[in-house]
Each structure stands twice: as C-alpha cells, then as structure tokens.
Design an enzyme around this catalytic site. Sequence first.
Site, short mmCIF file in Angstrom:
data_model
loop_
_atom_site.label_atom_id
_atom_site.label_comp_id
_atom_site.label_asym_id
_atom_site.label_seq_id
_atom_site.Cartn_x
_atom_site.Cartn_y
_atom_site.Cartn_z
N GLN A 1 2.29 -8.91 13.45
CA GLN A 1 2.29 -7.60 14.10
C GLN A 1 0.91 -6.98 14.18
OE1 GLN A 1 5.20 -6.13 11.13
NE2 GLN A 1 4.04 -4.22 11.18
N ALA B 1 0.86 -1.20 0.00
CA ALA B 1 0.00 0.00 0.00
C ALA B 1 0.89 1.24 0.00
CB ALA B 1 -0.96 -0.01 1.19
N GLN C 1 9.05 2.21 16.35
CA GLN C 1 9.54 1.07 15.56
C GLN C 1 11.01 1.26 15.21
OE1 GLN C 1 7.40 -1.00 12.12
NE2 GLN C 1 8.68 0.49 11.03
N HIS D 1 6.98 5.93 1.45
CA HIS D 1 7.76 4.74 1.11
C HIS D 1 8.72 5.03 -0.05
CE1 HIS D 1 3.98 2.78 2.78
NE2 HIS D 1 4.92 2.27 3.54
N LYS E 1 8.43 8.42 10.91
CA LYS E 1 7.01 8.50 11.27
C LYS E 1 6.65 7.42 12.29
CE LYS E 1 2.44 7.62 10.41
NZ LYS E 1 1.69 6.38 10.49
N ARG F 1 -2.89 4.05 6.13
CA ARG F 1 -4.20 4.08 6.79
C ARG F 1 -5.03 5.28 6.36
NH1 ARG F 1 -4.65 1.31 12.01
NH2 ARG F 1 -2.92 -0.15 12.22
N GLU G 1 4.04 8.10 -1.08
CA GLU G 1 5.25 8.90 -1.30
C GLU G 1 6.25 8.74 -0.16
OE1 GLU G 1 8.13 11.12 -2.88
OE2 GLU G 1 6.35 10.36 -3.92
#
Length: 279
Positions: A62, A33, A154, A38, A150, A188, A36
């Site tokens: 996850q 999905a 993580q 990524h 972002k 999302r 920009e």
Amino acid sequence: MPPVLRTVAELRARVSDWKAAGETVGVVPTMGALHEGHLSLARRARAACDRVIVTIFVNPRQFNNPADLEKYPRTEAQDAALLASVGVDAVFAPGPEEVYPRGFATNVSVSGVSEPLEGAHRPGHFDGVATVVAKLFGMTRADRAFFGEKDWQQLMVVRRLVADLNIPVTIEGCATVREADGLALSSRNRRLSAEGRARAPALVRAMQAATEAMRGGQAVPEALAEARAAVLAAGFETVDYLELRTADLLLPMERLEGRGRLLAAATLDGVRLIDNIPV
C-alpha cells in the site's frame, strides 16, 4: 504482555481454540507505530468481543513511494507494551514473506469508491489495502473488525470489499481521536517539526470554518476555495485535495444537501496529512 504471533499457523491454532469455545473474535488491523487512536479501537474491540487480536504489519503493497515505506516508524516493543495496557489477547505481527509468500499472485481491487481522493493521488494504494485486509480477515476469522473514521475512504473501501465478497465480518467505524488542539492523531505526526506541529491544526480549523460557512449558506466552491487558501496561508506546502462528497464518496457535492463528508489531504514539513469531518 500479549503473545506476539509470527505465523498464520500459530494464529489459526489460537483462533480455532477460541472459536471451539464459542468465543467471538475482534480484530484491529494496524501498521504499528501505535497511538491513542489505535488504542481506542482496541478498547472498543475489547468491550465488544470475547477475544481481541491487533495486527501489526507494515504492508509494502500500500506504499506507492518506497521512501515512505522506509520512513514508516517501526516500534513493535513499544506497541506491545501499549497493547498490554488495553488487555488484548494476541498481537499478530507477521513478516512480509508470511503474508506474501513466494508465488503470491492475487490482487484485490475495489472499483468506484477507491478511485477519487487518495486513489487519484496514490495509485494502487487501495489495492494494497484491500488485498491485505481480505487476507487478514481470512487469517483471523474475525467476527468484527474495527477501523478509524480518520481514514474515511479506507473505511468505505473495506465496507464495499466485505459486502461484495460476502466476507462474514462486521465492520465497525470508530470516531477520529484528536489532540486537544484538534489535530487528528496519526503515526505520521511524529515526523513533524515543532513548528510544523504547531501549524498542523490549521487544516481541521479551515475545514470546520468551511463547514460552518456552507451551513450558513455560502456556496460550496467558494467555501472550499477559502479553506484551501487558509491552509496554504498557514504554512502548508501543498493541498492535494479539499472536497465535499457524499458520505459514500462516490459523488462530489456541489451544494449542501443530505449527508456529506469534507475530506482533505495537505503536506506540511514534507509530511502528508489527511483528515475528514462530517458535514
């Protein structure tokens, strides 16, 4: 179009050829999905490495909510076309059975940094992240791996994982990419209604206002309480957390001193959005 590799054997054969030629390998782990944000990671990898692999794997380990796993968008053909425009060398898109074959029994858990914030609200989430990332590093033999800021928590979990397990890969954190109105790009976001999309930037605006207030001398608890109230007033249904922490996330900050990170998670239109900014 870049070749789409489905098996570890295919991937290893290709990487072995590159390594034999003395080429460096960069990897961008994704769940597909693509947007920009990524693509900016892939471009950064393209500039830094001889060869670039983008992985696309919707990791079931996850997701602690099966409904979220089902809802997660899967757009592989579109993703591959986007990656072709960046010039990546290969896409690794295995199925769950390739990553977690019958008998798989190992779980990687990073203590400390994985426990607050997302870890408190999504039990087991970072175990799933750490396990799949450790596997992807072994499969790709990457020299460098590129992650967006972002998902700051993580990024911190992955840095701790690599340091603790002596995995020979350099972790590159890349700046959050935002829409013109400030909303952080996320897969999302496409699930928001038109009205929700218009309201969504209120999250980062409240965080920015809190940052300015704290820098101006307002007490941290008061600034955070006002930011939380502003997010709810903008139409968000819930705020899971809105916290100021040390940059390594291990400690909450009661006063503004040294490098900090303001992190938030809130739900709008039933879609859980997360964001963070430096303070």
